[in-house]
Write a protein that holds these residues in place. Structure first.
Motif, PDB file in Angstrom:
ATOM      1  N   UNK A  67       5.152 -19.369  11.455  1.00 50.76           N
ATOM      2  CA  UNK A  67       5.328 -17.957  11.664  1.00 50.76           C
ATOM      3  C   UNK A  67       3.934 -17.192  11.001  1.00 50.76           C
ATOM      4  N   UNK A  68       3.051 -17.036  11.817  1.00 52.83           N
ATOM      5  CA  UNK A  68       1.453 -16.718  11.247  1.00 52.83           C
ATOM      6  C   UNK A  68       0.831 -15.635  12.334  1.00 52.83           C
ATOM      7  N   UNK A  69      -0.049 -14.912  11.850  1.00 53.43           N
ATOM      8  CA  UNK A  69      -0.871 -14.293  12.686  1.00 53.43           C
ATOM      9  C   UNK A  69      -2.155 -14.197  12.263  1.00 53.43           C
ATOM     10  N   UNK A  70      -3.467 -14.098  12.859  1.00 55.60           N
ATOM     11  CA  UNK A  70      -4.483 -13.892  12.533  1.00 55.60           C
ATOM     12  C   UNK A  70      -5.401 -13.175  13.265  1.00 55.60           C
ATOM     13  N   UNK A  71      -6.343 -12.280  12.922  1.00 54.29           N
ATOM     14  CA  UNK A  71      -7.228 -11.401  13.686  1.00 54.29           C
ATOM     15  C   UNK A  71      -7.827 -10.480  12.899  1.00 54.29           C
ATOM     16  N   UNK A  72      -8.011  -9.267  13.497  1.00 57.48           N
ATOM     17  CA  UNK A  72      -8.572  -8.089  12.536  1.00 57.48           C
ATOM     18  C   UNK A  72      -7.929  -6.919  12.601  1.00 57.48           C
ATOM     19  N   UNK A  73      -8.094  -5.886  11.558  1.00 58.04           N
ATOM     20  CA  UNK A  73      -7.558  -4.643  11.267  1.00 58.04           C
ATOM     21  C   UNK A  73      -8.462  -3.598  11.083  1.00 58.04           C
ATOM     22  N   UNK A  74      -8.118  -2.442  11.416  1.00 56.16           N
ATOM     23  CA  UNK A  74      -9.089  -1.470  11.240  1.00 56.16           C
ATOM     24  C   UNK A  74      -8.668  -1.034   9.696  1.00 56.16           C
ATOM     25  N   UNK A  75     -10.054  -0.330   9.111  1.00 56.99           N
ATOM     26  CA  UNK A  75      -9.780  -0.089   7.713  1.00 56.99           C
ATOM     27  C   UNK A  75      -8.835   1.119   7.454  1.00 56.99           C
ATOM     28  N   UNK A  76      -8.326   1.722   8.385  1.00 55.07           N
ATOM     29  CA  UNK A  76      -7.371   2.750   8.257  1.00 55.07           C
ATOM     30  C   UNK A  76      -5.836   2.096   8.303  1.00 55.07           C
ATOM     31  N   UNK A  77      -5.829   1.041   8.625  1.00 53.50           N
ATOM     32  CA  UNK A  77      -4.462   0.598   8.942  1.00 53.50           C
ATOM     33  C   UNK A  77      -3.542   1.000   7.978  1.00 53.50           C
ATOM     34  N   UNK A  78      -2.047   1.396   8.399  1.00 50.40           N
ATOM     35  CA  UNK A  78      -1.154   1.736   7.470  1.00 50.40           C
ATOM     36  C   UNK A  78      -0.621   0.671   6.707  1.00 50.40           C
ATOM     37  N   UNK A  79      -0.595   0.887   5.297  1.00 51.44           N
ATOM     38  CA  UNK A  79      -0.052  -0.213   4.479  1.00 51.44           C
ATOM     39  C   UNK A  79       0.863   0.218   3.609  1.00 51.44           C
ATOM     40  N   UNK A  80       1.682   1.304   3.701  1.00 51.23           N
ATOM     41  CA  UNK A  80       2.923   1.683   3.193  1.00 51.23           C
ATOM     42  C   UNK A  80       3.761   2.186   4.547  1.00 51.23           C
ATOM     43  N   UNK A  81       5.128   2.130   3.887  1.00 53.82           N
ATOM     44  CA  UNK A  81       6.017   2.305   4.748  1.00 53.82           C
ATOM     45  C   UNK A  81       6.011   2.241   6.409  1.00 53.82           C
ATOM     46  N   UNK A  82       5.874   0.884   6.732  1.00 53.27           N
ATOM     47  CA  UNK A  82       6.044   0.201   7.891  1.00 53.27           C
ATOM     48  C   UNK A  82       7.094  -0.720   8.240  1.00 53.27           C
ATOM     49  N   UNK A  83       7.948  -0.461   9.110  1.00 53.80           N
ATOM     50  CA  UNK A  83       8.979  -1.486   9.308  1.00 53.80           C
ATOM     51  C   UNK A  83       8.520  -2.836  10.026  1.00 53.80           C
ATOM     52  N   UNK A  84       7.585  -2.790  10.934  1.00 57.96           N
ATOM     53  CA  UNK A  84       7.176  -4.180  11.316  1.00 57.96           C
ATOM     54  C   UNK A  84       5.660  -4.424  11.034  1.00 57.96           C
ATOM     55  N   UNK A  85       5.010  -4.765  12.246  1.00 59.56           N
ATOM     56  CA  UNK A  85       3.655  -5.088  11.908  1.00 59.56           C
ATOM     57  C   UNK A  85       3.033  -3.517  12.176  1.00 59.56           C
ATOM     58  N   UNK A  86       1.893  -3.446  11.259  1.00 60.19           N
ATOM     59  CA  UNK A  86       1.249  -2.091  10.989  1.00 60.19           C
ATOM     60  C   UNK A  86       0.396  -1.898  12.429  1.00 60.19           C
ATOM     61  N   UNK A  87       0.202  -0.498  12.770  1.00 57.16           N
ATOM     62  CA  UNK A  87      -0.793  -0.262  13.855  1.00 57.16           C
ATOM     63  C   UNK A  87      -2.089  -0.462  13.425  1.00 57.16           C
ATOM     64  N   UNK A  88      -2.947  -0.574  14.589  1.00 58.91           N
ATOM     65  CA  UNK A  88      -4.319  -0.900  14.062  1.00 58.91           C
ATOM     66  C   UNK A  88      -4.615  -2.490  13.846  1.00 58.91           C
ATOM     67  N   UNK A  89      -3.819  -3.375  14.546  1.00 60.79           N
ATOM     68  CA  UNK A  89      -4.161  -4.824  14.515  1.00 60.79           C
ATOM     69  C   UNK A  89      -4.453  -5.318  15.902  1.00 60.79           C
ATOM     70  N   UNK A  90      -5.468  -6.331  16.009  1.00 60.75           N
ATOM     71  CA  UNK A  90      -5.664  -7.061  17.155  1.00 60.75           C
ATOM     72  C   UNK A  90      -5.532  -8.551  16.644  1.00 60.75           C
ATOM     73  N   UNK A  91      -4.558  -9.262  17.020  1.00 62.28           N
ATOM     74  CA  UNK A  91      -4.270 -10.590  16.663  1.00 62.28           C
ATOM     75  C   UNK A  91      -3.697 -11.715  17.466  1.00 62.28           C
ATOM     76  N   UNK A  92      -3.632 -12.593  17.165  1.00 59.96           N
ATOM     77  CA  UNK A  92      -2.997 -13.974  17.780  1.00 59.96           C
ATOM     78  C   UNK A  92      -2.019 -14.559  16.929  1.00 59.96           C
ATOM     79  N   UNK A  93      -0.821 -15.098  17.340  1.00 57.39           N
ATOM     80  CA  UNK A  93       0.093 -15.658  16.245  1.00 57.39           C
ATOM     81  C   UNK A  93       1.008 -16.308  16.855  1.00 57.39           C
ATOM     82  N   UNK A  94       1.795 -17.124  15.977  1.00 60.58           N
ATOM     83  CA  UNK A  94       2.715 -17.867  16.657  1.00 60.58           C
ATOM     84  C   UNK A  94       4.134 -17.873  15.883  1.00 60.58           C
ATOM     85  N   UNK A  95       5.249 -17.582  16.621  1.00 62.55           N
ATOM     86  CA  UNK A  95       6.667 -17.469  15.804  1.00 62.55           C
ATOM     87  C   UNK A  95       7.618 -18.431  15.710  1.00 62.55           C
TER      88      UNK A  95
END
Length: 465
Positions: free
Chosen positions: A356-384
């Motif tokens: 269960x992983x994801x790798x990619x990039x995130x913008x500097x302003x990515x939300x880091x608090x109060x998120x229920x799921x994956x934060x917005x501002x992410x481009x990634x690939x992953x496998x569940x």
């Protein structure tokens, strides 16, 4: 002449704060002060002396109960006087809504206030109390926020004091390794110099032996010819041809050839650069290192830090101990330490047995608090654990059917072209390419809910040269 007023204000004022005594205490000298005032005064003073007469008080001052009772009576008397109209000495029970003045019943009937609207004092008081209570609640909330911030600052200071010695040891260990590399290179250079010296001295010795042999032969020939010259006319004529042959013996030219001397420039020319290049070719580095200050509480990072895994601990974690502003509070992810705004950047991630992983990039302003799921501002690939997929900042997940679960993924970020590609490191198969104009600085992004690590693979400088 006795005063008409039963109290004198100055008798009830503390000489330190110039306000009415609060829990007054009396010193040995007889002077009284608020307990809080004298304690604060002594906390910044060199001795427990009286602020007025400078007499030292060795013992803890006792409460001045009599003065305290008089102060309460004084305050009660002042409040009673404030309730009376200064003109008519009647109790002021009304508030003029026009002039915003306190009025007694006689003032109300005066020509000045007769046609104005009036309200009972208690009604206005309750209204004012409501406003003040709301302000007080806001101030208390601000106080709680400041106290929490102060508490968090103390925790951060404790963490820094805890982390610093460990970092010092790791820095020392790193420099020790570098010193060892330099020591090894120094020994290697000394060995090379010693070997070159030995080889060239042996070559020079062989040349010396050859020259010595030639000198010996020439010496013999010269002596023979000199003897022949003194042998008489008949012997000279008889032995001329033989002597001439011996005199025509020409030895090889004993000139030195290039490279006979030690190659000085090889050892000292561009010394620092050459040593660095040799060491540089022998070491590896990771193009991305993780930033521990952004790691979620459920993640553990290697000492490097180039690996991350989810420790899956169910016990309650003391989030306050590390709840800095950079850290992801809810999502089990971590960012790379360095962000990018220009250029092309590539890093390889060994996902191994992680399910269960994801790798990619995130913008500097990515939300880091109060998120229920994956934060917005992410481009990634992953496998569940079931299917490979890619996700963009709109959180739209696109399954990538037909691909087996990879063991290593290459991330290629080309900011000049606005492309982000994911490919299989071993098969060199491109899984997906995002096209986007990255205006904001982006950071490498890693997410894992598995106890198997995600590891950023090392590279060598030799590969780049």
């Amino acid at each position: 002449m006795a005063s008409k007023r039963p109290f004198c204000d100055a008798d009830f004022l503390c000489a330190v704060c110039h306000d009415v005594f609060d829990r007054p205490v009396v010193l040995l000298c007889g002077h009284s002060f608020c307990r809080g005032c004298i304690e604060q005064y002594w906390s910044v003073s060199d001795s427990r002396q009286c602020p007025m007469c400078r007499q030292i008080s060795a013992n803890t001052p006792s409460l001045n109960l009599a003065l305290g009772n008089l102060c309460q009576a004084f305050l009660h008397h002042k409040r009673h006087l404030e309730e009376l109209c200064e003109v008519h000495q009647e109790k002021r029970t009304l508030v003029c809504c026009v002039d915003e003045q306190l009025l007694c019943e006689i003032c109300r009937q005066s020509e000045e206030h007769r046609n104005h609207t009036h309200r009972p004092v208690q009604e206005v008081v309750e209204e004012h109390k409501g406003v003040l209570r709301s302000k007080l609640d806001l101030l208390k909330k601000n106080m709680e926020l400041m106290q929490q911030a102060d508490f968090e600052c103390d925790l951060l200071a404790l963490k820094m004091n805890h982390d610093a010695p460990d970092l010092e040891n790791r820095i020392k260990a790193g420099f020790k390794d570098i010193h060892q590399l330099l020591d090894d290179e120094e020994k290697a250079m000394f060995n090379d110099l010693k070997l070159e010296k030995k080889e060239k001295l042996e070559s020079l010795k062989s040349k010396n032996e050859m020259i010595s042999e030639v000198i010996h032969n020439l010496t013999t020939t010269i002596k023979d010819l000199e003897k022949e010259l003194d042998s008489g006319d008949i012997r000279i004529i008889r032995n001329f041809k033989d002597a001439l042959v011996r005199a025509q013996c020409k030895p090889e030219d004993p000139e030195m050839t290039p490279g006979d001397l030690i190659d000085i420039a090889k050892y000292v020319g561009n010394f620092n650069h050459n040593v660095w290049e040799k060491i540089r070719r022998s070491i590896t580095y990771t193009p991305v290192v993780l930033d521990p200050n952004t790691a979620n509480f459920h993640l553990t990072l290697s000492v490097d830090p180039t690996s991350v895994w989810n420790h899956n601990k169910s016990e309650v974690i003391n989030e306050q101990s590390n709840n800095n502003i950079e850290r992801f509070a809810d999502c089990p992810c971590v960012l790379g330490y360095v962000g990018y705004s220009t250029g092309t950047h590539t890093w390889d991630v060994d996902v191994g047995q992680n399910t269960s992983w994801m790798v990619g990039v995130a913008v500097e302003s990515v939300q880091r608090k109060g998120t229920n799921g994956l934060p917005s501002g992410i481009w990634c690939i992953g496998h569940d654990g079931e299917v490979l997929s890619v996700t963009d900042p709109l959180e739209s997940r696109v399954p990538l059917h037909g691909f087996a679960k990879p063991t290593a993924v290459r991330v290629n970020l080309d900011l000049s072209e606005g492309r982000l590609s994911f490919s299989d490191l071993l098969e060199e198969t491109v899984y997906h390419t995002f096209t986007h104009n990255f205006i904001e600085k982006v950071f490498p992004f890693f997410y894992t809910k598995c106890h198997f690590p995600l590891t950023i693979l090392p590279k060598s400088f030799k590969e780049e040269i």
